[in-house]
Motif scaffolding. Sequence first.
Motif, PDB file in Angstrom:
ATOM      1  N   PRO A  39      16.960  -1.091  -1.557  1.00 25.38           N
ATOM      2  CA  PRO A  39      17.682  -0.108  -0.993  1.00 25.38           C
ATOM      3  C   PRO A  39      17.073   1.122  -1.401  1.00 25.38           C
ATOM      4  CG  PRO A  39      19.317  -1.630  -1.554  1.00 25.38           C
ATOM      5  CD  PRO A  39      17.709  -2.114  -1.979  1.00 25.38           C
ATOM      6  N   SER A  40      16.438   1.463  -2.498  1.00 30.12           N
ATOM      7  CA  SER A  40      15.997   2.720  -3.101  1.00 30.12           C
ATOM      8  C   SER A  40      14.653   3.160  -2.281  1.00 30.12           C
ATOM      9  CB  SER A  40      15.665   2.667  -4.317  1.00 30.12           C
ATOM     10  OG  SER A  40      14.542   1.725  -4.635  1.00 30.12           O
ATOM     11  N   ALA A  41      14.124   2.168  -1.344  1.00 32.59           N
ATOM     12  CA  ALA A  41      12.936   2.238  -0.606  1.00 32.59           C
ATOM     13  C   ALA A  41      13.201   2.640   0.708  1.00 32.59           C
ATOM     14  CB  ALA A  41      11.915   1.406  -0.804  1.00 32.59           C
ATOM     15  N   PHE A  42      14.548   2.867   1.267  1.00 34.30           N
ATOM     16  CA  PHE A  42      15.079   3.016   2.752  1.00 34.30           C
ATOM     17  C   PHE A  42      14.620   4.441   2.834  1.00 34.30           C
ATOM     18  CE2 PHE A  42      18.945  -0.089   2.855  1.00 34.30           C
ATOM     19  CZ  PHE A  42      17.869  -1.315   2.694  1.00 34.30           C
ATOM     20  N   ALA A  43      14.744   5.276   2.350  1.00 30.24           N
ATOM     21  CA  ALA A  43      14.455   6.603   2.661  1.00 30.24           C
ATOM     22  C   ALA A  43      13.008   6.784   2.897  1.00 30.24           C
ATOM     23  CB  ALA A  43      14.921   7.680   1.487  1.00 30.24           C
ATOM     24  N   LEU A  44      12.100   6.074   2.085  1.00 28.94           N
ATOM     25  CA  LEU A  44      10.472   6.264   2.340  1.00 28.94           C
ATOM     26  C   LEU A  44      10.294   5.666   3.793  1.00 28.94           C
ATOM     27  CD1 LEU A  44       7.654   6.711   1.429  1.00 28.94           C
ATOM     28  CD2 LEU A  44       7.966   4.216   0.539  1.00 28.94           C
ATOM     29  N   LEU A  45      10.753   4.475   4.188  1.00 27.00           N
ATOM     30  CA  LEU A  45      10.439   3.804   5.377  1.00 27.00           C
ATOM     31  C   LEU A  45      10.934   4.634   6.649  1.00 27.00           C
ATOM     32  CD1 LEU A  45      10.949   0.124   4.609  1.00 27.00           C
ATOM     33  CD2 LEU A  45       8.871   1.454   4.261  1.00 27.00           C
ATOM     34  N   PHE A  67      16.329  -6.133  -0.248  1.00 27.29           N
ATOM     35  CA  PHE A  67      15.381  -7.174  -0.759  1.00 27.29           C
ATOM     36  C   PHE A  67      16.279  -8.456  -1.352  1.00 27.29           C
ATOM     37  CE2 PHE A  67      13.579  -9.223  -4.356  1.00 27.29           C
ATOM     38  CZ  PHE A  67      12.562 -10.028  -3.854  1.00 27.29           C
ATOM     39  N   ARG A  68      16.131  -9.614  -0.883  1.00 24.34           N
ATOM     40  CA  ARG A  68      16.739 -10.609  -1.743  1.00 24.34           C
ATOM     41  C   ARG A  68      16.252 -12.112  -1.538  1.00 24.34           C
ATOM     42  NH1 ARG A  68      18.736  -9.216   2.871  1.00 24.34           N
ATOM     43  NH2 ARG A  68      19.944 -10.575   4.282  1.00 24.34           N
ATOM     44  N   GLN A  88       0.959  -1.160   0.029  1.00 23.56           N
ATOM     45  CA  GLN A  88       0.214   0.082   0.119  1.00 23.56           C
ATOM     46  C   GLN A  88       0.937   1.226   0.044  1.00 23.56           C
ATOM     47  OE1 GLN A  88      -2.514  -0.287   3.636  1.00 23.56           O
ATOM     48  NE2 GLN A  88      -3.880  -2.068   2.455  1.00 23.56           N
ATOM     49  N   LEU A  89       2.082   1.157   0.370  1.00 23.08           N
ATOM     50  CA  LEU A  89       3.153   2.262   0.379  1.00 23.08           C
ATOM     51  C   LEU A  89       3.681   2.375  -1.119  1.00 23.08           C
ATOM     52  CD1 LEU A  89       4.992   1.706   3.894  1.00 23.08           C
ATOM     53  CD2 LEU A  89       3.088   3.291   3.393  1.00 23.08           C
ATOM     54  N   GLY A  90       3.360   1.344  -1.749  1.00 26.96           N
ATOM     55  CA  GLY A  90       3.879   1.463  -3.191  1.00 26.96           C
ATOM     56  C   GLY A  90       5.059   0.675  -3.443  1.00 26.96           C
ATOM     57  N   LEU A  91       5.489  -0.026  -2.631  1.00 26.07           N
ATOM     58  CA  LEU A  91       6.648  -0.976  -2.578  1.00 26.07           C
ATOM     59  C   LEU A  91       6.445  -2.336  -3.161  1.00 26.07           C
ATOM     60  CD1 LEU A  91       8.223  -0.482   0.955  1.00 26.07           C
ATOM     61  CD2 LEU A  91       8.600   0.950  -0.915  1.00 26.07           C
ATOM     62  N   ARG A  92       7.168  -2.786  -4.226  1.00 26.18           N
ATOM     63  CA  ARG A  92       7.047  -3.928  -5.032  1.00 26.18           C
ATOM     64  C   ARG A  92       7.929  -5.233  -4.482  1.00 26.18           C
ATOM     65  NH1 ARG A  92       7.787  -3.637 -10.389  1.00 26.18           N
ATOM     66  NH2 ARG A  92       5.858  -4.990 -10.820  1.00 26.18           N
ATOM     67  N   GLU A  93       9.223  -4.957  -4.548  1.00 27.60           N
ATOM     68  CA  GLU A  93      10.249  -6.086  -3.925  1.00 27.60           C
ATOM     69  C   GLU A  93      10.194  -5.948  -2.474  1.00 27.60           C
ATOM     70  OE1 GLU A  93      13.027  -6.782  -7.608  1.00 27.60           O
ATOM     71  OE2 GLU A  93      13.411  -5.066  -6.644  1.00 27.60           O
ATOM     72  N   TYR A 149       9.127  -5.685  17.722  1.00 25.90           N
ATOM     73  CA  TYR A 149      10.200  -5.129  16.952  1.00 25.90           C
ATOM     74  C   TYR A 149      10.214  -5.066  15.675  1.00 25.90           C
ATOM     75  CZ  TYR A 149      11.896  -5.898  21.909  1.00 25.90           C
ATOM     76  OH  TYR A 149      12.086  -6.169  23.369  1.00 25.90           O
ATOM     77  N   ILE A 150      10.650  -4.142  15.017  1.00 24.81           N
ATOM     78  CA  ILE A 150      10.406  -4.042  13.832  1.00 24.81           C
ATOM     79  C   ILE A 150      12.066  -3.389  13.177  1.00 24.81           C
ATOM     80  CG2 ILE A 150       9.421  -2.739  11.782  1.00 24.81           C
ATOM     81  CD1 ILE A 150       7.652  -2.710  15.085  1.00 24.81           C
ATOM     82  N   THR A 151      12.565  -4.294  12.243  1.00 24.90           N
ATOM     83  CA  THR A 151      13.833  -3.849  11.806  1.00 24.90           C
ATOM     84  C   THR A 151      13.860  -3.943  10.354  1.00 24.90           C
ATOM     85  OG1 THR A 151      14.656  -6.310  11.666  1.00 24.90           O
ATOM     86  CG2 THR A 151      14.780  -5.274  13.650  1.00 24.90           C
ATOM     87  N   LEU A 152      14.854  -2.864   9.929  1.00 21.01           N
ATOM     88  CA  LEU A 152      15.039  -3.020   8.281  1.00 21.01           C
ATOM     89  C   LEU A 152      16.502  -3.511   8.154  1.00 21.01           C
ATOM     90  CD1 LEU A 152      14.443  -1.680   5.769  1.00 21.01           C
ATOM     91  CD2 LEU A 152      15.308   0.486   6.277  1.00 21.01           C
ATOM     92  N   ASP A 153      16.171  -4.524   7.272  1.00 14.03           N
ATOM     93  CA  ASP A 153      17.515  -5.520   6.752  1.00 14.03           C
ATOM     94  C   ASP A 153      18.402  -4.273   6.027  1.00 14.03           C
ATOM     95  OD1 ASP A 153      19.406  -7.094   5.675  1.00 14.03           O
ATOM     96  OD2 ASP A 153      18.291  -8.860   6.346  1.00 14.03           O
ATOM     97  N   LEU A 154      19.604  -4.043   6.104  1.00 15.53           N
ATOM     98  CA  LEU A 154      20.472  -3.256   5.429  1.00 15.53           C
ATOM     99  C   LEU A 154      21.031  -3.859   3.987  1.00 15.53           C
ATOM    100  CD1 LEU A 154      22.466  -1.064   8.121  1.00 15.53           C
ATOM    101  CD2 LEU A 154      20.241  -0.543   6.903  1.00 15.53           C
ATOM    102  N   GLU A 155      20.918  -5.164   4.108  1.00 15.72           N
ATOM    103  CA  GLU A 155      21.351  -5.938   2.771  1.00 15.72           C
ATOM    104  C   GLU A 155      20.104  -5.725   1.810  1.00 15.72           C
ATOM    105  OE1 GLU A 155      23.422  -9.526   2.669  1.00 15.72           O
ATOM    106  OE2 GLU A 155      23.311  -9.725   4.940  1.00 15.72           O
TER     107      GLU A 155
END
Length: 284
Positions: free
Chosen positions: A230-236, A264-265, A209-214, A256-262
Amino acid sequence: MVVLMLSDTLAAKLELLQKNLTDMEAILVAYSGGVDSSLLLKVASMTPAKVLAVTAASPTYPQVEIEAATRLAQELGVQYLVINTDEMENPAFTANPPERCYHCKKELFAKLQELAREYGLKVIVDGANADDSGDFRPGSRAAREFGVRSPLQEAGLTKEEIRQLARHLNLPNWDKPSMACLSSRIPYGQAITPEKLEQVAAAEAFLRQLGLREIRVRHHGAIARLEVNPSAFALLIDAKVREKLVNRFHELGFTYITLDLEGFRSGSMNAVLSPEERAVKHNP
């Protein structure tokens, strides 16, 4: 309508794919609605072969994906069925061992085999491609046991070539991101439950719903590990978006909610497997 010119090599692969499907005469296509199986179904529908497409519905696959697969099958005008599979009733699957996919595919192919007999179909085909042969895919063992063929793989088609052909043939989902079943979001050895699958499905729906696909939301108990491009990091990490995301994930039961710095894979859960485990499980 977009018409793209194909290279001689790719045109030859498409011709081989069409010939192989034509020679099969009566085909049951294991159809998930992803790009690979959609291309396979599209090309099969262009041949004189009798074709039946079958989509499996279960808690491990989001309902929105089933609906999208149904729409495309209807657009292609092929005979089409949605069946229910019962892998969630199998403790060998819900225990979530590294060979989890084997048990899931065994359940699926057993039901497809019954349908093939009922409808007088000679061959069951799936959407495995040439790139899959080098990946950890225990499900391929089940395919071999049931004599399932992989025409895209047989024609030497890679994932990128499949997308090119899908676009050439005007399939609307040619650029759709890969969608693995929801059980792949849960670490090996941690039980697969309907509740966890529902959490993941709802969390990923929110990200879309935020517009993310991968995207992947990996379920580590109280922790949600987000894999996004990684291009979506700024949005999140935007203050307003981050607040909404945190609130929604808390509502879903994550602490807890974490963002994986590697980023999407696909298949990141396989990182814990040793080379020996991969070899044993993939080539029993």
